[in-house]
Each structure stands twice: as C-alpha cells, then as structure tokens.
Scaffold this active site. Structure first.
Site, short mmCIF file in Angstrom:
data_model
loop_
_atom_site.label_atom_id
_atom_site.label_comp_id
_atom_site.label_asym_id
_atom_site.label_seq_id
_atom_site.Cartn_x
_atom_site.Cartn_y
_atom_site.Cartn_z
N HIS A 196 12.62 -21.05 6.55
CA HIS A 196 12.81 -20.70 7.95
C HIS A 196 12.94 -21.92 8.86
O HIS A 196 13.88 -22.00 9.63
CB HIS A 196 11.78 -19.71 8.48
CG HIS A 196 12.13 -19.34 9.88
ND1 HIS A 196 13.11 -18.43 10.17
CD2 HIS A 196 11.76 -19.87 11.06
CE1 HIS A 196 13.30 -18.39 11.47
NE2 HIS A 196 12.49 -19.25 12.03
N TYR A 255 15.81 -24.10 12.00
CA TYR A 255 15.67 -24.88 13.23
C TYR A 255 16.16 -26.30 13.06
O TYR A 255 16.62 -26.93 14.01
CB TYR A 255 14.22 -24.83 13.73
CG TYR A 255 13.91 -23.45 14.18
CD1 TYR A 255 14.50 -22.94 15.32
CD2 TYR A 255 13.12 -22.60 13.41
CE1 TYR A 255 14.31 -21.64 15.72
CE2 TYR A 255 12.91 -21.30 13.81
CZ TYR A 255 13.50 -20.82 14.96
OH TYR A 255 13.32 -19.53 15.34
N HIS A 273 24.54 -11.85 10.08
CA HIS A 273 23.68 -12.49 11.09
C HIS A 273 23.80 -14.01 11.05
O HIS A 273 24.02 -14.65 12.06
CB HIS A 273 22.23 -12.05 10.88
CG HIS A 273 21.22 -12.97 11.51
ND1 HIS A 273 21.09 -13.07 12.88
CD2 HIS A 273 20.33 -13.83 10.98
CE1 HIS A 273 20.15 -13.97 13.15
NE2 HIS A 273 19.67 -14.44 12.01
N PHE A 274 23.67 -14.60 9.83
CA PHE A 274 23.61 -16.06 9.89
C PHE A 274 24.98 -16.72 9.91
O PHE A 274 25.07 -17.92 10.10
CB PHE A 274 22.67 -16.65 8.83
CG PHE A 274 23.07 -16.45 7.40
CD1 PHE A 274 24.15 -17.09 6.87
CD2 PHE A 274 22.31 -15.62 6.59
CE1 PHE A 274 24.50 -16.92 5.55
CE2 PHE A 274 22.65 -15.44 5.27
CZ PHE A 274 23.76 -16.10 4.74
N HIS A 275 26.06 -15.96 9.80
CA HIS A 275 27.34 -16.58 10.11
C HIS A 275 27.62 -16.57 11.60
O HIS A 275 28.51 -17.27 12.06
CB HIS A 275 28.49 -15.92 9.33
CG HIS A 275 28.52 -16.37 7.90
ND1 HIS A 275 27.66 -15.90 6.96
CD2 HIS A 275 29.29 -17.29 7.25
CE1 HIS A 275 27.89 -16.49 5.80
NE2 HIS A 275 28.87 -17.34 5.94
N ARG A 282 24.20 -7.97 -0.23
CA ARG A 282 24.75 -9.31 -0.15
C ARG A 282 24.74 -9.89 -1.57
O ARG A 282 24.21 -9.30 -2.49
CB ARG A 282 23.91 -10.18 0.78
CG ARG A 282 22.52 -10.48 0.25
CD ARG A 282 21.70 -11.29 1.21
NE ARG A 282 22.13 -12.68 1.24
CZ ARG A 282 21.34 -13.68 1.66
NH1 ARG A 282 20.10 -13.44 2.03
NH2 ARG A 282 21.79 -14.91 1.70
N ARG A 283 25.30 -11.07 -1.73
CA ARG A 283 25.27 -11.80 -2.99
C ARG A 283 25.68 -10.91 -4.16
O ARG A 283 25.01 -10.88 -5.18
CB ARG A 283 23.88 -12.34 -3.25
CG ARG A 283 23.39 -13.26 -2.19
CD ARG A 283 22.00 -13.72 -2.47
NE ARG A 283 21.83 -15.08 -2.01
CZ ARG A 283 20.71 -15.75 -2.11
NH1 ARG A 283 19.68 -15.22 -2.70
NH2 ARG A 283 20.63 -16.97 -1.67
C1 HEM Z 1 35.33 -20.20 6.46
C2 HEM Z 1 34.39 -19.48 6.94
C3 HEM Z 1 33.36 -18.77 6.08
C4 HEM Z 1 33.52 -17.60 5.38
C5 HEM Z 1 34.74 -16.72 5.29
C6 HEM Z 1 32.25 -17.35 4.72
C7 HEM Z 1 32.00 -16.26 3.92
C8 HEM Z 1 30.80 -16.00 3.30
C9 HEM Z 1 30.51 -14.82 2.54
C10 HEM Z 1 31.46 -13.67 2.28
C11 HEM Z 1 29.23 -14.93 2.11
C12 HEM Z 1 28.45 -13.88 1.34
C13 HEM Z 1 28.52 -14.02 -0.12
C14 HEM Z 1 27.68 -12.94 -0.74
O1 HEM Z 1 26.61 -12.60 -0.21
O2 HEM Z 1 28.07 -12.41 -1.79
C15 HEM Z 1 28.71 -16.18 2.59
C16 HEM Z 1 27.45 -16.65 2.34
C17 HEM Z 1 26.92 -17.79 2.92
N1 HEM Z 1 27.55 -18.64 3.81
FE1 HEM Z 1 29.45 -18.51 4.43
N2 HEM Z 1 31.38 -18.35 5.05
C18 HEM Z 1 32.03 -19.24 5.87
C19 HEM Z 1 31.50 -20.39 6.43
C20 HEM Z 1 30.20 -20.80 6.29
C21 HEM Z 1 29.63 -21.95 6.92
C22 HEM Z 1 30.37 -22.88 7.86
C23 HEM Z 1 28.34 -22.03 6.52
C24 HEM Z 1 27.28 -23.04 6.87
C25 HEM Z 1 27.45 -24.19 7.40
C26 HEM Z 1 28.10 -20.92 5.63
C27 HEM Z 1 26.91 -20.68 5.00
C28 HEM Z 1 26.68 -19.64 4.13
C29 HEM Z 1 25.43 -19.43 3.44
C30 HEM Z 1 24.19 -20.30 3.53
C31 HEM Z 1 25.59 -18.28 2.67
C32 HEM Z 1 24.55 -17.62 1.77
C33 HEM Z 1 24.84 -17.87 0.34
C34 HEM Z 1 23.94 -17.06 -0.52
O3 HEM Z 1 23.70 -15.90 -0.22
O4 HEM Z 1 23.45 -17.63 -1.49
N3 HEM Z 1 29.25 -20.19 5.52
N4 HEM Z 1 29.70 -16.82 3.32
CU LIG Z 2 13.72 -17.07 9.37
#
Ligand code: HEM
Ligand SMILES: [Cu+2]
Ligand SMILES: [Cu+2]
Lengths: 161, 572
Positions: free
Chosen positions: B242, B246, B393-395, B456-457
């Site tokens: 968490h 921040y 949420h976190f996007h 998710r995931r």
């Molecule tokens: C080009 C734009 C982006 C797209 C289309 C995108 C798409 C996605 C998608 C679809 C997931 C979910 C995967 C799943 O749960 O199966 C994901 C997870 C995630 N994304 Fe992005 N994302 C983008 C940019 C970013 C950026 C800029 C960051 C951080 C700087 C980020 C950080 C994360 C993180 C931390 C997860 C979690 C991974 C996990 O569940 O292990 N994403 N993203």
């Molecule tokens: Cu948190």
C-alpha cells in the site's frame, strides 16, 4: 497556522462524508450482519485427509441449511464425486449454505457470481463464509486469484432450483 | 531567502534557475530517466495486447496476436516493469533533480549515487533476463505470492532494486542534513519536504517486503527452505504494497503543488496546509496495508476494521490536495481572464502538453479516488475484490493520474536532459488526449466487467465461465487497448525523437522548481522528523501488532509444522 475559511468548510465537508462512510460501515455490520472472513482454523495442506476436507461435498444440516466442504487445487474445485469436475452444486431456493474452503497447493480464490461471497484461499488456512440462495438460477464459482497457467479454466457452478 | 551556495562552482549552472543542465546533472538524471523509459518500453506495450488477449471477439478474429504467447508472462512483465522498475528509476531521478535544484547544492555523494544506480540497473537486467528466459517459472506476477516460487534471480533482481533505492534515499537524507546545518531556522522548500516524506515512507515500507524476500522467498527459491507461510508472506507484502502507492503518488503531488501552479500561471493557495497534508501521508501511508486483505481468512474482522478506519483517514490529505491545487488552478485561470464560477477549468493551458498532461491526470484521479473509496469499504470490497474492477481503479490512479503527471514532467525534463526542444508538441498533445480517452474507456469497461464478476489476472477469452455481459465488456476493453496502443506509440515517438532527431535548440526557460525556502507561516516543528518516526512506530504497533499475532497464530503457540511446503509455478 492559519486555515482559510473556504478551506475549513471544505475540510468539514470531507469530515462529514467520511463520517457517513464510518456510519454506513457500522450499520452494515450491526443491522445487515455483513461479516468479513475471520480466522477459523489452521491446517496442514498435505494432510487434508485428517481434516473435514478428507471428504469434500455438500451435507444437509437442517431444513434449508447446508454445509459445503470444498478443496481448491490447480485447477479445479473439488466438491466430492457427486459434484463432478468442473463441480456442480445444487441447492433448492431459499437455502442457506456455509462454505468451508481451503487450498491444497497455491493461492486460489473463491467468488460466487452475483453474491457478496469472495474469499482468498490461502494454503494452510480454512476460509468460511455463508451465502443465501433465494433466486433460482445458475451462478459460477470463479477462482479469482491467479494460480498458474490454467487459472482461467478453474471454476464451478451452483444451480439454485 | 536561501543563499545561493553551489559548492562546486565550476559545475554550477550559470543562473541557478535555468533549465540548462550541467554535465554532472545530465549524466546522473539522464541515466535514471532513460533507464526508466527502457523499463517502461517493455512494460507498457504489454498492456494493450493484454486487453486483446482478454477479449473473446478479438481472439476469434485474430487467433494469433503478436508480442507474446504466454499471457501470465506478459502480465508479469507489465506489472514488474511498469509498477516496480519504471516508477522507481523515474522517481529517484526526478527527486535527485528537484532536491539539487531546490536546495541549490548537488546531492551529497555522486559516487554513492552511481552505486545506487548500478545496483538498480543490475536488478533490472537480472529481472528481465529471468522473466524472458523462463517465462513459465517466473510468471508469479508483480506480487509473487508464495507458495508459488520463482527462480532465485527474480528475487535477487528485486533485492538489488531495493538496495539501490535505499542508497538513493540515504543520499537525499544526507543532502537535506547538510542543507539544514547551514539553514537552521529556515523551512525546507515544499518540494523537498514532500520528497523527504516520500523516501521515509519508502524506507519504512520496504522493510516488510525485504523481510519477506530475504527470509522466506529467496531461501525457498534456492532450496534452503522447504516450507513457507503464505498468509504471513501476503501480510508482509501488503505492508509494503500500500505505501508503494504513495511512493508513486507523492512525486506527482510534488509536481502538482510546486510546479504546476507556476506552469499554469498561478500561485499555490496554502503552503502550510500542503505540508500538513504531506505529514498525514507520512503517518498514515503504512498502517493501512491490510485493506488489501479483507478477504483473507487468517486476519480477524476487528484488525480489518481498524485499518479500514485508518484508510479513510489517509484519504483526507488527498481531499486537501484537491482543494489546494484546485484553488491554484482557479487562480491561474483568473489571471488568464476567467470570469465566472464555471469557466476556470476551461481557461487552462490545455494546449501546453506539460500542463494538459497533469490536468488530464487529475480528471482521471477524481474518478479513481471515488472508486478507491469503494474498494476501501470492507463490504463493498467483497463484490469487487480480485475482479477487473481493481485494475480499472488503479489505471485511473497509477496508470492515469501518476502516469500522466510523470509524462507531463517528462515533456520538460527530457528536453532539458537532451538539450534540445521536444520533438513534437502536437504529438505530445495527441498522446495526452488519447491517453485520457483510452483510460476513461478502460476504467469504464473493466469496472463494469468487474461488477459482473469478471476476474482480474485471467486470460478471460479462454474462460468457460465468462458471461455474455462479461464478454461484451472485455471487447470494449480491447477497444480502449487500441486507443492506448496509439497513445503509447506517440509517447515513444516523442521520446526517441527528442533524444535522437530533435534539431531545435531547447527554448530558454526556467526550471519550474521553487528555490527559495518555505513560507514563514509554515510551522518549523513540521520538520521534526524524529517525532514523526515515533508516531509512525506507535501507529504501526496499533495497526499491525494484532495482525502479526493473528497471522502467526501466537495463541496456539509457535509451531513450525504450520508452515507449508513451497511449490513451483504450475506448468500448463
Ligand atoms: C498502454 C496502456 C495500458 C493498458 C492498455 C494496460 C492494460 C492492463 C490490463 C488489461 C491489465 C490487467 C491484466 C489482468 O488482470 O489480467 C493491467 C494490469 C496492470 N497494469 Fe496496466 N495497462 C496500461 C498501462 C499501465 C501503466 C502505465 C502502468 C503503471 C505505470 C500499469 C500498471 C499495471 C499493473 C501494476 C497491473 C497489475 C498487474 C497484475 O495484476 O499483476 N499499466 N494493465
Ligand atoms: Cu492500498
Ligand atoms: Cu485457482
């Protein structure tokens, strides 16, 4: 330190909003009886045969009340031979079911569609939660915690008749 | 006023406020920012292709989607590179620069700075090597929960990243100590105040994950330990996980509080209250990690309740920020001729990519903030926990507010590092607005899917349980993926263009960094760091003492038999 009048109003509004959140939480717990998962028991995932998880399955414990014992493993929910694989559990409408679930290998998840039942299955821990099935229909049990290459095919079904 | 002391006068910029970097700055800051961009290059392009792989319709019409074949490897790369490596490199580089310029002195030790960089860079190389060469075993995602165990290099990469970041923190703390010795009765500039808060939070938080990796995961991976405790590991991870949020957010706030008002043509509303907000982050960022474990069986409802309340408290400084920064932007608009109650959001410099990126980030943050309050309330959380609502949420927060603010910073910092103008201002503007539109749609579609129970995931396109509604929203997510792919390409066109092809000289300009020491009305006691550390300790005891006791099951007595065997990531 001086606080501007407008900003003081803003902070009060924030305080009231958050207070409402706290109140809503208290009401949810006391009036609606919503409960979070809490520790039940620790077990050795390699010796499940010495626990209630030796014979997974559904048991009727009273009128309209059931107990479902389920073992999650990569990549299936084992609810006994009767339920099959992928598991199908059947309950009459109006049933109240208490689930006892654990994982035998890695982390798994246990979420029932359209119900607020959502558990992390941590190996070594027993997760317990109760759900009411009042509407007939078919609801999936989805493993919602990543558990490896076959994660997306790990599911079960609940049929409310 | 701070006196201008640039000890190595030969290396001091001609005028301290100028955006021209001296050689030492260019090397150090440039190395961090460019390495950050390399990590981002790997991470960001996975994102859109993840949305394609998750969409049943997309997979039906394009059975072979390029870029990767094993979905969970891609998600591991995406999470680890974007969330851990890109952010840490960027934050360290940016914070060095702000600290140096704001305090008008170089960082304490340049060799230590390079040692830190080398450690983090080696971590990056090892991590990429591991994920790319053993896709199956290292597909443990960026949360790496045991009993799944990745190859040892995965953890060594993370340890090196943490070590480097600790050295960097020490460097910044020591720089501040030197400054403070010479300026006893002055307030440290707001930007550096926030940076100190940020790195203290980081150093406290990383203790959790370091314990987890060094004593549980790495020995398990090396075969020294044959058992593990997943509930304990999760608790240690979220002790870190968490506050990590921040650590990403506060550097963006540094820009919003101390740079954006000037960039937008206005003035910050209240500096003392900004400091109070940062102190609240300092105190409440850490003792709230259990709100990620509401569904865990090993933690009692009362411990969860305590941390729910603390989580609500930590939303207060963000509301304070909204007011303070909002007022600064209103002030900027009034200076530009805005007259009525509602025209000031429109009278902003929407045609300046640096400003537009940050404003667009704020718009996404408002949406993200409200969906975050829903996550935080324990009962609503049961509906959306581990569903695609969470990435939605976190996007908006990380992928939206934080990322767009970093991009806004990049649009002035990268030209300064290169010494040339930004390659294309139009491409930059197009990038900002496509990102805003893409992430808005992404948040809607993934959020709606989450409410339908889509996890998710998960490679949802192959999931037998996907409902028609879930499938529909996954298809919509893929459309947002197309928009975000375009935006990501535009971003890297500008990065590569600025680094290699820009022919225009850098426009004359000032660093948007406050170099004078803080407002006299800010109480000096806000800089009593020892006291704050004590308060953090007490809060941690209250919030985490019972949790640790429950997780280790002290009531039942210590029993090693409870620890359970490790296993490798299951193969297909
Ligand atoms: C080009 C734009 C982006 C797209 C289309 C995108 C798409 C996605 C998608 C679809 C997931 C979910 C995967 C799943 O749960 O199966 C994901 C997870 C995630 N994304 Fe992005 N994302 C983008 C940019 C970013 C950026 C800029 C960051 C951080 C700087 C980020 C950080 C994360 C993180 C931390 C997860 C979690 C991974 C996990 O569940 O292990 N994403 N993203
Ligand atoms: Cu948190
Ligand atoms: Cu599973």
């Amino acid at each position: 330190m001086e606080i501007n009048k407008l900003e003081r109003y803003w902070l009060m509004a924030v305080g009231i909003t958050l207070g409402a959140f706290v109140a809503a939480t208290i009401v949810a717990v006391t009036v609606f009886g919503i409960r979070l998962p809490a520790p039940v028991e620790r077990i050795d995932p390699q010796r499940l045969d010495q626990t209630i998880f030796a014979n997974p399955g559904v048991r009727k414990i009273a009128d309209n009340r059931y107990e479902a014992v389920i073992v999650a493993r990569s990549w299936a929910f084992d609810a006994g031979p009767e339920a099959g694989n992928p598991a199908v559990l059947r309950f009459p409408r109006g049933s109240q079911v208490t689930f006892y679930v654990t994982s035998k290998d890695v982390m798994h998840g246990f979420q029932i569609e359209k119900h607020t039942l959502n558990l992390e299955l941590v190996p070594g821990q027993v997760a317990r939660a109760t759900a009411n099935f009042n509407r007939p229909g078919t609801y999936h049990i989805v493993c919602n915690h990543y558990c490896g290459a076959g994660h997306q095919v790990m599911y079960g079904t609940i049929v409310v008749e | 006023m701070a006196s201008i002391t640039y000890p190595q006068s030969a290396e001091a910029p001609a005028t301290p406020g100028t955006l021209k970097l001296v050689q030492r700055e260019r090397a150090m800051i440039g190395a961090h920012i460019i390495t950050a961009l390399i990590a981002l290059l790997f991470g960001i392009f996975m994102g859109p292709f993840q949305t394609f792989h998750r969409s049943p319709t997309f997979v039906q019409y394009f059975p072979t989607i390029p870029v990767f074949t094993f979905y969970y490897q891609a998600v591991t790369v995406h999470g680890v590179m974007n969330a851990l490596f890109f952010t840490t490199f960027f934050i360290v580089g940016f914070c060095y620069f702000v600290t140096e310029r704001s305090l008008q002195r170089p960082i304490k030790s340049v060799p230590m700075g390079w040692a830190a960089f080398a450690s983090m860079a080696l971590g990056l190389v090892l991590m990429l090597f591991t994920i790319l060469t053993s896709p199956q075993q290292s597909a443990v995602l960026y949360t790496f929960y045991p009993p799944m165990i990745a190859p040892a290099l995965f953890y060594i990469g993370l340890v090196l990243l943490a070590l480097g970041s600790w050295l960097a923190s020490a460097n910044i703390f020591l720089t501040y100590r030197d400054w403070k010795r010479e300026h006893r009765n002055e307030r440290v500039p707001l930007a550096v105040f926030a940076i100190l808060v940020n790195f203290i939070v980081w150093c406290v938080a990383t203790v959790g994950v370091a314990l987890e990796i060094v004593f549980m995961l790495l020995p398990a991976s090396l075969g020294i330990l044959k058992v593990t405790d997943p509930q304990l590991a999760r608790t240690l991870f979220w002790f870190f996980g968490h506050p990590l949020v921040y650590f990403w957010l506060l550097p963006a706030y540094v820009s919003w509080y101390t740079m954006l008002p000037r960039q937008a043509g206005g003035k910050l509303f209240s500096e003392p209250l900004a400091r109070v907000a940062f102190v609240m982050f300092l105190l409440f960022a850490v003792p709230v990690g259990v709100h990620h474990q509401f569904s865990d069986p090993g933690i009692s409802a009362s411990s969860k309740g305590v941390q729910t309340l603390l989580t609500l408290v930590v939303s207060i400084p963000s509301f304070m920020t909204a007011f303070n920064v909002g007022a600064a932007l209103e002030n900027a608009a009034r200076n530009r001729g805005a007259k009525t109650l509602f025209d000031w959001p429109f009278k902003q410099k929407w045609n300046d990519p640096v400003v537009a990126a940050q404003l667009a980030g704020m718009l996404l943050f408002v949406a993200g903030g409200f969906s975050g309050l829903i996550n935080a309330s324990a009962q609503l959380n049961a509906t959306i926990h581990n569903t695609s609502w969470v990435p939605a949420h976190f996007h908006q927060t990380l992928g939206g507010a934080v990322m767009l603010t970093y991009i806004g910073i990049l649009y002035w910092l990268l030209p300064a590092i290169r010494g040339r103008a930004l390659f294309s201002k139009r491409a930059a503007l197009a990038q900002v607005f496509t990102w805003l539109i893409g992430m808005t749609l992404f948040g809607l579609a993934m959020g709606e899917a989450g409410l339908q129970g889509v996890p998710r995931r998960a490679l949802t396109s192959q999931a037998p349980y996907l409902t028609p509604a879930g499938a529909f929203w996954m298809d919509v997510t893929a459309i947002s993926g197309v928009i975000l792919l375009i935006s990501s390409i535009l971003l890297f066109v500008n990065v590569i263009g600025t680094l290699f092809f820009s022919r225009q000289p850098m426009p004359e300009g000032e660093v948007p960094i406050e170099t004078v020491s803080g407002d006299r009305s800010s109480p000096l006691w806000l800089e009593r760091w020892g006291i704050w550390l004590g308060v953090i300790g007490v809060l941690l005891l209250i919030a985490y003492g019972p949790v640790v006791a429950e997780v280790l099951d002290f009531q039942e007595g210590w029993n090693i038999m409870r620890f359970i065997p490790t296993s490798n990531a299951p193969m297909p």
